[in-house]
Write a protein that holds these residues in place. Structure first.
Motif, PDB file in Angstrom:
ATOM      1  N   TYR A 153       0.839  -1.196   0.000  1.00  0.00           N
ATOM      2  CA  TYR A 153       0.000   0.000   0.000  1.00  0.00           C
ATOM      3  C   TYR A 153       0.881   1.255   0.000  1.00  0.00           C
ATOM      4  O   TYR A 153       1.904   1.312   0.689  1.00  0.00           O
ATOM      5  CB  TYR A 153      -0.905   0.037   1.244  1.00  0.00           C
ATOM      6  N   ARG A 154       0.484   2.248  -0.786  1.00  0.00           N
ATOM      7  CA  ARG A 154       1.147   3.551  -0.790  1.00  0.00           C
ATOM      8  C   ARG A 154       0.251   4.553  -0.075  1.00  0.00           C
ATOM      9  O   ARG A 154      -0.975   4.556  -0.275  1.00  0.00           O
ATOM     10  CB  ARG A 154       1.405   4.011  -2.230  1.00  0.00           C
ATOM     11  N   VAL A 155       0.855   5.392   0.727  1.00  0.00           N
ATOM     12  CA  VAL A 155       0.109   6.366   1.511  1.00  0.00           C
ATOM     13  C   VAL A 155      -0.014   7.670   0.733  1.00  0.00           C
ATOM     14  O   VAL A 155       0.968   8.157   0.163  1.00  0.00           O
ATOM     15  CB  VAL A 155       0.797   6.625   2.870  1.00  0.00           C
ATOM     16  N   ILE A 156      -1.214   8.225   0.698  1.00  0.00           N
ATOM     17  CA  ILE A 156      -1.447   9.512   0.060  1.00  0.00           C
ATOM     18  C   ILE A 156      -2.259  10.394   1.000  1.00  0.00           C
ATOM     19  O   ILE A 156      -3.033   9.896   1.824  1.00  0.00           O
ATOM     20  CB  ILE A 156      -2.179   9.374  -1.293  1.00  0.00           C
ATOM     21  N   GLU A 157      -2.056  11.706   0.890  1.00  0.00           N
ATOM     22  CA  GLU A 157      -2.813  12.658   1.688  1.00  0.00           C
ATOM     23  C   GLU A 157      -3.975  13.192   0.856  1.00  0.00           C
ATOM     24  O   GLU A 157      -3.782  13.591  -0.292  1.00  0.00           O
ATOM     25  CB  GLU A 157      -1.921  13.808   2.159  1.00  0.00           C
ATOM     26  N   THR A 158      -5.167  13.191   1.431  1.00  0.00           N
ATOM     27  CA  THR A 158      -6.355  13.688   0.747  1.00  0.00           C
ATOM     28  C   THR A 158      -7.052  14.710   1.628  1.00  0.00           C
ATOM     29  O   THR A 158      -6.659  14.923   2.783  1.00  0.00           O
ATOM     30  CB  THR A 158      -7.323  12.537   0.419  1.00  0.00           C
ATOM     31  N   ASP A 159      -8.099  15.335   1.084  1.00  0.00           N
ATOM     32  CA  ASP A 159      -8.855  16.285   1.895  1.00  0.00           C
ATOM     33  C   ASP A 159      -9.656  15.590   2.981  1.00  0.00           C
ATOM     34  O   ASP A 159     -10.265  16.244   3.834  1.00  0.00           O
ATOM     35  CB  ASP A 159      -9.768  17.136   1.015  1.00  0.00           C
ATOM     36  N   GLY A 198      -8.106  13.208   4.838  1.00  0.00           N
ATOM     37  CA  GLY A 198      -7.080  12.616   5.671  1.00  0.00           C
ATOM     38  C   GLY A 198      -6.218  11.627   4.910  1.00  0.00           C
ATOM     39  O   GLY A 198      -6.272  11.519   3.682  1.00  0.00           O
ATOM     40  N   GLU A 199      -5.433  10.878   5.648  1.00  0.00           N
ATOM     41  CA  GLU A 199      -4.510   9.905   5.063  1.00  0.00           C
ATOM     42  C   GLU A 199      -5.266   8.700   4.523  1.00  0.00           C
ATOM     43  O   GLU A 199      -6.091   8.109   5.201  1.00  0.00           O
ATOM     44  CB  GLU A 199      -3.513   9.453   6.126  1.00  0.00           C
ATOM     45  N   LYS A 200      -4.973   8.344   3.262  1.00  0.00           N
ATOM     46  CA  LYS A 200      -5.579   7.174   2.626  1.00  0.00           C
ATOM     47  C   LYS A 200      -4.479   6.319   1.999  1.00  0.00           C
ATOM     48  O   LYS A 200      -3.333   6.737   1.888  1.00  0.00           O
ATOM     49  CB  LYS A 200      -6.585   7.588   1.545  1.00  0.00           C
ATOM     50  N   ILE A 210     -19.178   6.076   4.969  1.00  0.00           N
ATOM     51  CA  ILE A 210     -18.137   5.276   5.619  1.00  0.00           C
ATOM     52  C   ILE A 210     -16.746   5.597   5.093  1.00  0.00           C
ATOM     53  O   ILE A 210     -15.755   5.070   5.602  1.00  0.00           O
ATOM     54  CB  ILE A 210     -18.418   3.766   5.431  1.00  0.00           C
ATOM     55  N   ASP A 211     -16.641   6.479   4.081  1.00  0.00           N
ATOM     56  CA  ASP A 211     -15.342   6.778   3.488  1.00  0.00           C
ATOM     57  C   ASP A 211     -14.344   7.286   4.520  1.00  0.00           C
ATOM     58  O   ASP A 211     -13.162   6.916   4.496  1.00  0.00           O
ATOM     59  CB  ASP A 211     -15.487   7.823   2.377  1.00  0.00           C
ATOM     60  N   ASP A 212     -14.802   8.163   5.400  1.00  0.00           N
ATOM     61  CA  ASP A 212     -13.895   8.775   6.369  1.00  0.00           C
ATOM     62  C   ASP A 212     -13.381   7.774   7.396  1.00  0.00           C
ATOM     63  O   ASP A 212     -12.412   8.067   8.111  1.00  0.00           O
ATOM     64  CB  ASP A 212     -14.599   9.931   7.092  1.00  0.00           C
ATOM     65  N   ARG A 213     -14.005   6.622   7.490  1.00  0.00           N
ATOM     66  CA  ARG A 213     -13.601   5.630   8.485  1.00  0.00           C
ATOM     67  C   ARG A 213     -12.700   4.548   7.895  1.00  0.00           C
ATOM     68  O   ARG A 213     -12.357   3.603   8.589  1.00  0.00           O
ATOM     69  CB  ARG A 213     -14.849   4.998   9.113  1.00  0.00           C
ATOM     70  N   CYS A 214     -12.345   4.673   6.616  1.00  0.00           N
ATOM     71  CA  CYS A 214     -11.528   3.665   5.940  1.00  0.00           C
ATOM     72  C   CYS A 214     -10.203   4.257   5.475  1.00  0.00           C
ATOM     73  O   CYS A 214     -10.152   5.389   4.986  1.00  0.00           O
ATOM     74  CB  CYS A 214     -12.261   3.100   4.718  1.00  0.00           C
ATOM     75  N   LEU A 215      -9.149   3.467   5.600  1.00  0.00           N
ATOM     76  CA  LEU A 215      -7.885   3.817   4.971  1.00  0.00           C
ATOM     77  C   LEU A 215      -7.873   3.356   3.513  1.00  0.00           C
ATOM     78  O   LEU A 215      -7.276   3.991   2.650  1.00  0.00           O
ATOM     79  CB  LEU A 215      -6.725   3.169   5.734  1.00  0.00           C
ATOM     80  N   PHE A 216      -8.540   2.234   3.280  1.00  0.00           N
ATOM     81  CA  PHE A 216      -8.572   1.631   1.945  1.00  0.00           C
ATOM     82  C   PHE A 216      -9.809   0.748   1.871  1.00  0.00           C
ATOM     83  O   PHE A 216     -10.205   0.127   2.855  1.00  0.00           O
ATOM     84  CB  PHE A 216      -7.306   0.794   1.730  1.00  0.00           C
TER      85      PHE A 216
END
Length: 340
Positions: A126-132, A134-136, A266-272
């Motif tokens: 997994y690659r980490v990216i910053e979004t509006d 939070g971290e995804k 539920i998007d805000d509660r998931c990293l992926f």
């Protein structure tokens, strides 16, 4: 209470409907692929279809004149996904649909599986990216050209079987009555489904001890828009499907073993997450036996979808729904396999 394995074997091609409708010349295609006069069956029945079948098979009278007597045994109303505290009489709970071949059980392979593998191997890089929001994370191993895996996972040994080795299709032509002199728009094609090579549908049902199981545990039922014939077999045995599935799921993943209804973001509660969805509309049977189409169209998260989150308990609690679970929806499995 007793638990039964219920096996459904189609005896002819079936057609499980969806929200797609026939489109004819001059009508907008709405992005559907292929011919506008073509409609395809869903591969599998919805949990609400299974609940409807069970209520029909277990009710003492097969006509609407004995509504009160039937209601005492199978409940007063059809399953509604947005309802609360529904009761279905002797039917305590249905469990998610899966497939069987012989004594082997198969569930939808989690959608984070790497395609083309003989066993379920999830994405791990997994690659980490910053979004509006939070971290995804995104899966570096995902190949858009290959898409997502489309297979079923054998709970006996962890091997996978491609869906095209399980499901087949048969196309039938038809026509509708034309009101004009030009009947060129009257013809259409329907793609029916069937199961290959000894597979059948299956699910578990928790029933009261006094439920009137068909004699010898065998009967038949008509399912789908074409009223296709299925053989139905009841076998009393313990249900271990969810526990068996958890052995293959990574311990940081939540896996949807059934379709899931959730009306919260539920998007805000998931990293992926890897999610597919399907349309769903309720149908209700009145006291006179007539079936009415519900006005609300829902979106369900399809079985096989997965969520990677730092707070499994919070997200799992959000996805759980006791009323939906009665029909076999919203079954969430927390993985128990340690990632290598």
């Amino acid at each position: 209470m007793k638990t039964y394995l219920v096996k459904l074997t189609p005896l002819e091609p079936y057609f499980f409907g969806n929200e797609k409708t026939f489109l004819f010349r001059g009508e907008k295609n709405q992005g559907q692929r292929g011919n506008s006069y073509y409609i395809r069956s869903e591969r599998t029945p919805l949990q609400s279809t299974l609940m409807g079948m069970m209520r029909y098979l277990l009710m003492p009278y097969r006509d609407h004149r004995h509504y009160e007597e039937n209601a005492a045994v199978i409940g007063k109303e059809s399953f509604r996904i947005d309802a609360c505290d529904q009761s279905f009489g002797v039917i305590r709970q249905l469990h998610p649909l899966f497939l069987m071949k012989g004594d082997r059980q198969y569930i939808v392979t989690p959608f984070d599986a790497k395609p083309g593998q003989e066993t379920y191997i999830p994405f791990s890089d997994y690659r980490v990216i910053e979004t509006d929001r939070g971290e995804k994370r995104y899966a570096a191993e995902y190949d858009a050209k290959r898409g997502l895996a489309d297979s079923y996972l054998c709970l006996a040994d962890g091997t996978t079987v491609d869906a095209d080795q399980i499901f087949g299709t048969e196309t039938r032509a038809g026509n509708r009555k034309s009101s004009g002199s030009d009947n060129s728009d009257s013809f259409f094609k329907k793609e029916y489904g069937y199961l290959k090579d000894g597979f059948c549908f299956a699910f578990y049902a928790d029933l009261n001890d006094d439920a009137a199981i068909p004699e010898n545990g065998r009967t038949s039922a008509f399912l789908g828009q074409g009223k296709s014939l299925f053989s139905v077999e009841f076998i009393e045995e313990n249900n271990t499907v969810a526990d068996d599935a958890a052995r293959y799921i990574p311990d940081d993943i939540l896996y949807c073993m059934s379709d899931v209804y959730c009306d919260e973001a539920i998007d805000d509660r998931c990293l992926f997450a890897v999610i597919r969805d399907r349309d769903y509309r309720t149908y209700e049977t009145g006291r006179d036996g007539r079936i009415a189409k519900g006005s609300t169209l829902y979106k369900l998260i399809k079985a096989g979808s997965v969520f990677l989150t730092e707070n499994q308990e919070e997200l799992s609690g959000l996805l759980q729904n006791a009323d939906c679970r009665k029909a076999g929806f919203n079954c969430i499995v927390s993985g128990r396999k340690t990632r290598v």
